[in-house]
Write a protein that holds these residues in place. Structure first.
Motif, mmCIF file in Angstrom:
data_model
loop_
_atom_site.group_PDB
_atom_site.id
_atom_site.type_symbol
_atom_site.label_atom_id
_atom_site.label_comp_id
_atom_site.label_asym_id
_atom_site.label_seq_id
_atom_site.Cartn_x
_atom_site.Cartn_y
_atom_site.Cartn_z
ATOM 1 N N ARG A 97 0.847 -1.190 0.000
ATOM 2 C CA ARG A 97 0.000 0.000 0.000
ATOM 3 C C ARG A 97 0.880 1.236 0.000
ATOM 4 N NH1 ARG A 97 -5.090 -0.085 3.680
ATOM 5 N NH2 ARG A 97 -5.641 -1.400 1.892
ATOM 6 N N VAL A 98 0.549 2.187 -0.837
ATOM 7 C CA VAL A 98 1.294 3.434 -0.960
ATOM 8 C C VAL A 98 0.381 4.582 -0.510
ATOM 9 C CG1 VAL A 98 2.414 5.046 -2.546
ATOM 10 C CG2 VAL A 98 2.744 2.572 -2.834
ATOM 11 N N THR A 99 0.905 5.420 0.390
ATOM 12 C CA THR A 99 0.177 6.615 0.832
ATOM 13 C C THR A 99 1.044 7.828 0.558
ATOM 14 O OG1 THR A 99 -0.983 5.409 2.582
ATOM 15 C CG2 THR A 99 -0.879 7.805 2.785
ATOM 16 N N VAL A 100 0.538 8.693 -0.285
ATOM 17 C CA VAL A 100 1.223 9.946 -0.596
ATOM 18 C C VAL A 100 0.493 11.060 0.157
ATOM 19 C CG1 VAL A 100 2.012 11.507 -2.420
ATOM 20 C CG2 VAL A 100 1.822 9.042 -2.869
ATOM 21 N N GLU A 111 3.618 14.282 12.346
ATOM 22 C CA GLU A 111 3.717 13.177 13.308
ATOM 23 C C GLU A 111 2.914 11.954 12.861
ATOM 24 O OE1 GLU A 111 2.760 14.400 17.223
ATOM 25 O OE2 GLU A 111 4.318 15.936 17.341
ATOM 26 N N LYS A 112 1.862 12.172 12.069
ATOM 27 C CA LYS A 112 1.015 11.054 11.646
ATOM 28 C C LYS A 112 1.788 10.071 10.768
ATOM 29 C CE LYS A 112 -3.372 10.085 9.320
ATOM 30 N NZ LYS A 112 -4.547 10.682 8.633
ATOM 31 N N PHE A 113 2.749 10.590 9.973
ATOM 32 C CA PHE A 113 3.490 9.736 9.046
ATOM 33 C C PHE A 113 4.955 9.590 9.452
ATOM 34 C CE2 PHE A 113 0.111 11.894 6.613
ATOM 35 C CZ PHE A 113 -0.645 10.787 6.255
ATOM 36 N N ALA A 114 5.300 9.945 10.675
ATOM 37 C CA ALA A 114 6.687 9.873 11.122
ATOM 38 C C ALA A 114 7.053 8.449 11.541
ATOM 39 C CB ALA A 114 6.926 10.832 12.280
ATOM 40 N N VAL A 115 8.346 8.162 11.452
ATOM 41 C CA VAL A 115 8.889 6.877 11.875
ATOM 42 C C VAL A 115 9.352 6.997 13.323
ATOM 43 C CG1 VAL A 115 10.687 5.159 11.452
ATOM 44 C CG2 VAL A 115 9.611 6.336 9.524
ATOM 45 N N ARG A 195 12.767 12.637 5.616
ATOM 46 C CA ARG A 195 12.188 11.605 6.471
ATOM 47 C C ARG A 195 11.956 12.207 7.871
ATOM 48 N NH1 ARG A 195 11.747 9.874 2.084
ATOM 49 N NH2 ARG A 195 12.651 7.950 1.224
ATOM 50 N N ASP A 196 10.780 11.964 8.426
ATOM 51 C CA ASP A 196 10.428 12.458 9.767
ATOM 52 C C ASP A 196 10.575 11.329 10.783
ATOM 53 O OD1 ASP A 196 9.831 14.934 8.720
ATOM 54 O OD2 ASP A 196 7.713 14.439 8.383
ATOM 55 N N ILE A 197 11.185 11.646 11.921
ATOM 56 C CA ILE A 197 11.469 10.635 12.955
ATOM 57 C C ILE A 197 11.042 11.183 14.314
ATOM 58 C CG2 ILE A 197 13.280 9.288 14.103
ATOM 59 C CD1 ILE A 197 14.763 10.221 11.207
ATOM 60 N N ILE A 198 10.294 10.394 15.046
ATOM 61 C CA ILE A 198 9.975 10.700 16.447
ATOM 62 C C ILE A 198 10.918 9.859 17.307
ATOM 63 C CG2 ILE A 198 8.232 10.615 18.254
ATOM 64 C CD1 ILE A 198 6.105 10.947 16.135
ATOM 65 N N LEU A 199 11.832 10.539 17.983
ATOM 66 C CA LEU A 199 12.886 9.843 18.736
ATOM 67 C C LEU A 199 12.513 9.757 20.209
ATOM 68 C CD1 LEU A 199 15.708 8.557 18.555
ATOM 69 C CD2 LEU A 199 16.659 10.800 19.145
ATOM 70 N N THR A 200 12.543 8.549 20.743
ATOM 71 C CA THR A 200 12.313 8.300 22.165
ATOM 72 C C THR A 200 13.629 7.883 22.817
ATOM 73 O OG1 THR A 200 10.043 7.584 21.741
ATOM 74 C CG2 THR A 200 10.995 6.951 23.852
ATOM 75 N N VAL A 201 13.909 8.477 23.967
ATOM 76 C CA VAL A 201 15.137 8.160 24.702
ATOM 77 C C VAL A 201 14.752 7.438 25.990
ATOM 78 C CG1 VAL A 201 17.213 9.061 25.790
ATOM 79 C CG2 VAL A 201 16.324 10.152 23.729
#
Length: 545
Positions: A97-100, A111-115, A195-201
């Motif tokens: 599935r591809v979401t653009v 944030e909805k499409f972040a890794v 590329r969007d990244i949500i980083l947790t420490v």
């Protein structure tokens, strides 16, 4: 070209691909290990479209070997895509599935499409810029820029390895939203990639022996026969390695003294927190001065801490402090009650105690009543009514006082000065009744010699206590004689706010209680004595008229 009679279908769902509008995307169709080059045919389709994806490399969407390329991806490209692999013996179909999604103007991270990525508080950690495998090769090695919360990352704590971000001395403050950006060139055209990244420490547990926060080799006072519960709180210990001992013997769960199962949490630095309770259902004599030891261990060491039970001794200081504090509180409450109900308490005390203990002082009257005499206006009649009707009715008939009112109790033909002098010697109080000087016929007090003598005797010679009553609210005393101003300043005044109704003429009203409070205490008299004074007074008034 390939027979389909014996084909078997294998449906496999590939990873969901997310890409911002206007950026390139490449998706790989995985081949099985049993497929060899040249022995299969691989074709990409958009689900619902029977036309295969073209293999023309100049087409915006095209297929190269087992990859489908979007150069770039547009909003209308969103949907499901399938790759079909055929050979002489098998048939496989894989779907993805591809979401653009559209970039929101002014927002640097969606944030909805972040890794989501997780690192730990170590000396250093790596953050990966994901899904760049097909866009970086020998011909395309463009630098990668990293941002945190839209701010370009700079400083000695940050370095870059290929496309990855290396963070030194990681702390919990490094968590947040990150963005990596680079470019990709294809057939002379450059495309932006982000590329969007949500980083947790997460906190890494330190490699140190456990700690015991309680007990701390201390003692507690307990009573014989009581139940006692003591917590052993540890940090960093292995769960099954926290236990209580006494005399070197492990305390089990089936005796008078037992330990409860441990409870586990996680501390701020990532280490496990365990707590187990030592419970003594009934303290015996042999439990005193006996150390109960809590032990904890992990792979880096072992620690122990004890607690000792002692007999409880009376805390005299605490009891004294509590008693004094209670006494202060009771005294404070008593003072408040006395301040609020001071007049009522004094009057009750006089009626209950002083009525039997009052000594005779040889004086005949409880109060000498002095007031301003004027005529012709309404306030004069109001004052006369108060002095000759209300005052005797309440103070004499209801309260049992004996008053001398000039004009009522003096005999005709007697000298006013002589009467005032002799009567004041026989009086315990001087009651002065004032009205505001607003009428042209009103005159200030002390205009007559008997009034001057009365005030002089009260203030100078005999020291008689003066009761000042205002018939109206008098704001300005500047027109009053100096002696009246002195009395007002020293003793204050009682203001009459009532009317001539039965309610205002009751001795239980606040005004009359204040007047009685200023009056002397009276001894108890018989029924006949109480009603003798008003009769005597009326006879005197009759003689005067």
């Amino acid at each position: 070209l390939f027979p389909l009679e014996n084909c078997e279908a294998y449906d496999v769902m590939l990873r969901h691909s997310l890409v911002p509008e206007g950026q390139p995307l490449a998706i790989k169709c995985s081949l099985g290990n049993n497929l060899k080059s040249g022995d299969y045919n691989l074709t990409w389709y958009k689900v619902g479209n029977e036309t295969a994806v073209p293999r023309d490399k100049l087409s915006r969407i095209h297929q190269q070997k087992n990859l489908i390329w979007f150069l770039p991806a547009m909003l209308e490209d969103s949907g499901d895509y399938e790759c079909i692999i055929r050979n002489m013996t098998s048939y496989r179909k894989m779907c993805t599935r591809v979401t653009v999604f559209e970039r929101v103007h002014g927002v640097c991270l969606n944030e909805k499409f972040a890794v989501e990525e997780v690192i730990f508080t170590l000396s250093s950690a790596k953050v990966v810029c994901p899904h760049l495998d097909y866009f970086r090769n020998r011909k395309n090695i463009q630098p990668v820029r990293w941002y945190k919360d839209c701010q370009l990352l700079e400083g000695k704590r940050f370095t870059f390895s290929n496309s990855d971000l290396i963070i030194f001395n990681v702390t919990v403050h490094d968590r947040g939203n990150y963005t990596c950006e680079t470019t990709y060139t294809y057939h002379g055209k450059q495309y932006n990639i982000s590329r969007d990244i949500i980083l947790t420490v997460e906190v890494s547990p330190p490699k140190i022996p456990p700690e015991i926060s309680y007990p701390r080799n201390n003692s507690i006072e307990v009573e014989l026969g009581s139940q006692v519960t003591v917590d052993c709180n540890t940090t960093g210990a292995d769960g099954f390695e926290v236990f209580w001992t006494s005399n070197g013997v492990y305390i089990d769960y089936m005796s008078r003294i037992f330990a409860s199962p441990y409870e586990e949490e996680v501390s701020y630095d990532g280490r496990p927190v365990h707590s187990t309770k030592l419970i003594i259902s009934e303290v015996n004599s042999e439990d005193y001065e006996q150390p109960f030891v809590c032990q904890a261990s992990n792979a880096f060491g072992q620690v122990a801490s004890y607690i000792i039970l002692k007999r409880r001794v009376p805390d005299i200081q605490r009891r004294l402090t509590g008693g004094l504090l209670s006494l202060l509180i009771l005294t404070f409450i008593a003072l408040i009650i006395y301040k609020i109900f001071k007049i009522d308490l004094v009057l009750w005390y006089r009626n209950s105690v002083c009525a039997f203990a009052t000594k005779e002082d040889g004086k005949m009257y409880d109060a000498y009543v002095l007031y301003t005499k004027s005529s012709g206006d309404r306030s004069f009649y109001r004052l006369e009514t108060f002095v000759h009707r209300i005052l005797p009715d309440v103070l004499e008939q209801q309260c049992g006082y004996n008053l001398f009112i000039l004009g009522r109790d003096d005999l005709p033909g007697e000298a006013a000065v002589s009467i005032a002098d002799e009567t004041l010697k026989q009086s315990r109080r001087l009651m002065i009744i004032l009205e505001s000087i607003t009428s042209s016929r009103s005159r200030p007090l002390e205009d007559t010699s008997e009034e001057q003598l009365a005030v002089y005797n009260a203030l100078i010679r005999d020291g008689i206590k003066v009761i000042l009553i205002e018939m109206d609210e008098i704001e300005d005393y500047t027109s009053m004689p100096e002696s009246i101003r002195y009395v007002k300043q020293k003793h204050g005044a009682i203001q009459w706010k009532g009317d001539f109704s039965d309610k205002s003429c009751s001795a239980n009203t606040r005004f009359w209680k204040k007047v009685c409070y200023q009056m002397p205490s009276r001894k108890k008299v018989s029924y006949s004595e109480r009603y003798l004074w008003p009769l005597t007074s009326n006879n005197s008034a009759a003689r005067g008229s």
